[in-house]
Design a protein around this motif. Structure first.
Motif, PDB file in Angstrom:
ATOM      1  N   ARG B  88     -36.809  15.206  -0.390  1.00 30.70           N
ATOM      2  CA  ARG B  88     -36.530  16.299   0.727  1.00 30.70           C
ATOM      3  C   ARG B  88     -37.774  16.982   0.793  1.00 30.70           C
ATOM      4  O   ARG B  88     -38.652  17.305  -0.591  1.00 30.70           O
ATOM      5  N   GLN B  89     -38.084  17.842   1.769  1.00 28.65           N
ATOM      6  CA  GLN B  89     -39.155  18.726   1.760  1.00 28.65           C
ATOM      7  C   GLN B  89     -39.047  19.920   0.624  1.00 28.65           C
ATOM      8  O   GLN B  89     -37.927  20.298   0.362  1.00 28.65           O
ATOM      9  N   GLU B  91     -39.121  23.489  -1.423  1.00 25.14           N
ATOM     10  CA  GLU B  91     -38.686  24.832  -0.989  1.00 25.14           C
ATOM     11  C   GLU B  91     -39.883  25.662  -0.716  1.00 25.14           C
ATOM     12  O   GLU B  91     -40.016  26.400   0.350  1.00 25.14           O
ATOM     13  N   TYR B  94     -40.726  24.951   2.874  1.00 29.57           N
ATOM     14  CA  TYR B  94     -39.956  25.892   3.873  1.00 29.57           C
ATOM     15  C   TYR B  94     -40.395  27.477   3.918  1.00 29.57           C
ATOM     16  O   TYR B  94     -40.261  28.176   4.832  1.00 29.57           O
ATOM     17  N   ASN B  98     -40.881  29.403   6.959  1.00 27.73           N
ATOM     18  CA  ASN B  98     -40.135  30.469   7.592  1.00 27.73           C
ATOM     19  C   ASN B  98     -40.641  31.908   7.339  1.00 27.73           C
ATOM     20  O   ASN B  98     -40.248  32.630   8.389  1.00 27.73           O
ATOM     21  N   GLY B 183     -27.915  23.809   5.990  1.00 22.80           N
ATOM     22  CA  GLY B 183     -29.355  24.027   5.987  1.00 22.80           C
ATOM     23  C   GLY B 183     -29.917  23.983   7.557  1.00 22.80           C
ATOM     24  O   GLY B 183     -31.022  24.784   7.635  1.00 22.80           O
ATOM     25  N   ASN B 184     -29.251  23.638   8.392  1.00 23.00           N
ATOM     26  CA  ASN B 184     -29.815  23.732   9.749  1.00 23.00           C
ATOM     27  C   ASN B 184     -29.654  25.098  10.514  1.00 23.00           C
ATOM     28  O   ASN B 184     -30.134  25.646  11.361  1.00 23.00           O
ATOM     29  N   LYS B 269     -30.001  28.549  -0.310  1.00 26.45           N
ATOM     30  CA  LYS B 269     -30.262  27.376   0.770  1.00 26.45           C
ATOM     31  C   LYS B 269     -32.020  27.401   0.685  1.00 26.45           C
ATOM     32  O   LYS B 269     -32.480  28.341   1.216  1.00 26.45           O
ATOM     33  N   LYS B 270     -32.482  26.247   0.127  1.00 28.29           N
ATOM     34  CA  LYS B 270     -34.042  26.554   0.137  1.00 28.29           C
ATOM     35  C   LYS B 270     -34.381  26.398   1.757  1.00 28.29           C
ATOM     36  O   LYS B 270     -35.820  26.782   1.986  1.00 28.29           O
ATOM     37  N   GLU B 271     -33.652  25.785   2.545  1.00 31.98           N
ATOM     38  CA  GLU B 271     -34.057  25.706   3.862  1.00 31.98           C
ATOM     39  C   GLU B 271     -34.305  27.141   4.355  1.00 31.98           C
ATOM     40  O   GLU B 271     -35.024  27.269   5.397  1.00 31.98           O
TER      41      GLU B 271
END
Lengths: 311, 323
Positions: B88-89, B91, B94, B98, B183-184, B269-271
């Motif tokens: 996964r992408q 952190e 993100y 972000n 995550g979303n 949440k890393k997202e």
């Protein structure tokens, strides 16, 4: 008798003032164009909705902190059928078993906010006064540097600070030794006090010198009282900021939990504390600052206004 | 003062020598006073500002054993370009994206809203005094309380979440985990929170700046038939532009150090992560400070020219107007 008359008189004056200000407002309102009035009515509705969303969580926290847990679970929006202190009791008992009890947390919040605010203001007064009033080589540089510091995004400085507190100086979790952290004289308070001292005529100090006062006496007795309103408002604003600060205790004084830190740490602790008991700590933590805000609302708002930056 | 009089309290004759001596004495006492006043604050500044910042630079170039290395910077670029062990992408990616989104929302959504709200208050909307207090309240109560109440109302057990869920506003997938744990939606909730609470202190600043505009300007605009919105765009915004640009620069300076909302709303949440939280969460683990120091150093190096560029552009857009 005289005192009573004065009270009545002042009360009447206030009422008259209110009437006058309403009259002025309605006269001004009639002067507005139709499109402006329509826009303002629409925005009134928007503001009411937005204001409601800001106030609702507070209302929700207060009513549920006085509601039995079962009633909270049944309907958390409803007005409590029975007002109870059992959530506060649960909070007190739960915190008794944690790092600090509720009274220690309140005490930690009180002393940390007071000490940090006072030290910060003393340091800022010292620096702002000499930089604004005395001509020396570094004065312009110091002022420019303070502004620059506000603008530089120092992203990693927290790592250095953590290292300094815990490893180099080893003052972490030692409340008496952590005090120097708060003696910062080159922050936002410096800028406000700098402009406040700038506006005080230097002739006041010169008169004091002629009367034989030294520099320090002139500063304490003559110049400092001139900026008392700014100092008072800065004290209130900085105190509120310090009261809400959970980061200092979280990083550097973890065994000395403050109310703000308790609010942060207990939020995800559903196994130890019910939601209504959690809301009780929220109410306890905001009650003093709300009282402070209501008492000094004008001072706070005007100070922020005075700090309104002009570029 | 002592030198201005002789021993029998008679004024000394004002010869050039005496005047110079008097000036020298006064200047010396001034210098001593300045040093006395600045000494402690300067020592404090050196110990608690210069040393940590210098140290954080040095730490960026150190490894766990304390020797000089570029390992932390290599790790940064590896994290930036490679996915994590689960494919996964990372952190870090993100966090960067972000932080930029957060800044863009701040500048292009929050600032216009706050300036317009301040204008409406300035034009005396009914109950404007009450609104000023209510809108300012989040700044007084503090981010921790506002954010935790927001979370308590909207997390998976929160009453507002359940209400929205019962109306079918929330997808099944999100409903299972909650808005802050999915995550979303986790970062969306952080952004919505920042929009919700952004009016506060900035409104008072803009309102203060508007109050300094001379009333005659509006009176003559009214006579010339300039409308309500035209007055806002053509008079108010240009005249308060220095305040707008200064606050934008300040908020930009804080863009890579913002951690509060993420720390409270979605710390796991890393997202939803942002650079400030990415660094702080690693600092608080306490074991390896060198990597977060290197990340901080990189973002200071990137952020500083960015801040200066934005400041330059903002000054270009609106010239400072004296009134």
């Amino acid at each position: 008798m005289i005192k009573e008359n004065l009270i009545v008189l002042s009360r009447d004056t206030k009422i008259t003032n209110k009437k006058t200000s309403f009259k002025t407002w309605s006269r001004n309102w009639k002067k507005k164009t139709k499109s402006e009035r329509v826009t303002l009515w629409i925005m009134l509705v928007v503001f009411l909705i937005y204001g409601f969303t800001l106030m609702f969580p507070l209302y929700w926290a207060v009513i549920n902190s006085f509601k039995p847990v079962a009633e909270y679970k049944a309907n958390s929006f409803a007005w409590p059928s029975v007002w109870t202190l059992e959530n506060y009791q649960e909070l007190f008992e739960m915190m008794e078993t944690s790092t600090s009890n509720i009274f220690e947390a309140i005490w930690n919040s009180v002393w940390m906010s007071t000490v940090s605010t006072l030290l910060g203001l003393i340091a800022s007064s010292l620096t702002a006064y000499v930089v604004s009033k005395y001509r020396f080589k570094m004065s312009g540089f110091i002022y420019a540097a303070v502004i620059l510091i506000q603008v530089i995004p120092l992203v990693g400085s927290i790592t250095g600070m953590y290292q300094l507190v815990w490893r180099t100086l080893e003052i972490g979790d030692k409340p008496l030794l952590i005090w120097p952290i708060w003696f910062g004289g080159f922050g936002f308070s410096f800028l406000l006090l700098y402009s406040a001292f700038k506006s005080v005529p230097w002739s006041y100090a010169e008169s004091a010198f002629i009367d034989g006062a030294g520099h320090f006496k002139t500063f304490v007795r003559i110049m400092l009282p001139q900026v008392k309103p700014v100092l008072a408002s800065l004290f209130v604003v900085n105190f509120i900021g310090a009261w809400n600060d959970y980061m200092t205790a979280y990083l550097y004084l973890p065994s000395h939990q403050t109310l703000a830190l308790a609010v942060y740490e207990l939020q995800n602790d559903a196994s130890r504390i019910s939601v209504p008991a959690y809301l009780a700590v929220v109410v306890i933590s905001i009650a003093p600052i709300l009282i402070l805000f209501v008492s000094f609302q004008k001072i706070i708002m005007e100070n922020t206004n005075a700090g309104g930056l002009k570029g | 003062m002592e030198n201005e009089f002789s021993r029998n309290n008679q004024p000394l004759p004002l010869t050039p020598d005496n005047a110079k001596k008097r000036w020298m004495t006064r200047r010396r006492s001034e210098i001593i006073f300045v040093i006395f006043m600045l000494l402690l604050p300067l020592i404090q500044f050196a110990v608690f500002w210069l040393v940590p910042n210098f140290d954080s630079i040095v730490m960026g170039f150190r490894n766990a054993s304390g020797s000089f290395t570029l390992e932390n910077f290599r790790k940064f670029f590896t994290d930036l370009t490679q996915n994590d062990e689960l494919g996964r992408q990372n952190e870090l990616v993100y966090s960067i994206v972000n932080s930029l989104i957060y800044f863009a929302v701040n500048i292009f959504v929050c600032t216009p809203i706050v300036v317009f709200f301040s204008y409406i208050l300035y034009r005396k909307v009914p109950l404007n005094g009450v609104f000023k207090v209510v809108f300012y309240l989040p700044s007084i109560i503090g981010g921790t309380v506002m954010a935790t109440l927001y979370k308590k109302l909207l997390d998976s057990k929160g009453p507002l979440f359940q209400l929205m869920n019962s109306w079918g506003w929330i997808s099944k997938e999100v409903a299972q985990r909650g808005l802050f744990a999915h995550g979303n939606t986790a970062f969306l909730m952080v952004v919505l929170y920042s929009i919700w609470t952004c009016v506060g202190i900035n409104m008072i600043m803009f309102h203060g700046a508007m109050k300094r505009i001379p009333n005659e300007i509006f009176e003559s605009a009214d006579i010339d038939g300039v409308g309500f919105f035209k007055q806002f765009t053509d008079i108010v915004v240009p005249l308060i532009w220095p305040t707008v640009s200064t606050l934008v620069v300040f908020s930009l300076a804080g863009i890579f150090v913002t951690y509060g909302p993420v720390m409270i709303l979605a710390p796991d949440k890393k997202e939803a992560s942002m650079i400030g939280w990415f660094i702080l969460s690693r600092v608080n683990q306490g074991s390896n400070l060198n990597y977060p120091a290197a990340v901080g150093l990189i973002f200071t190096a990137v952020g500083l020219p960015f801040v200066l560029l934005v400041r330059y552009l903002l000054n270009k857009i609106g010239d400072s107007v004296e009134y």
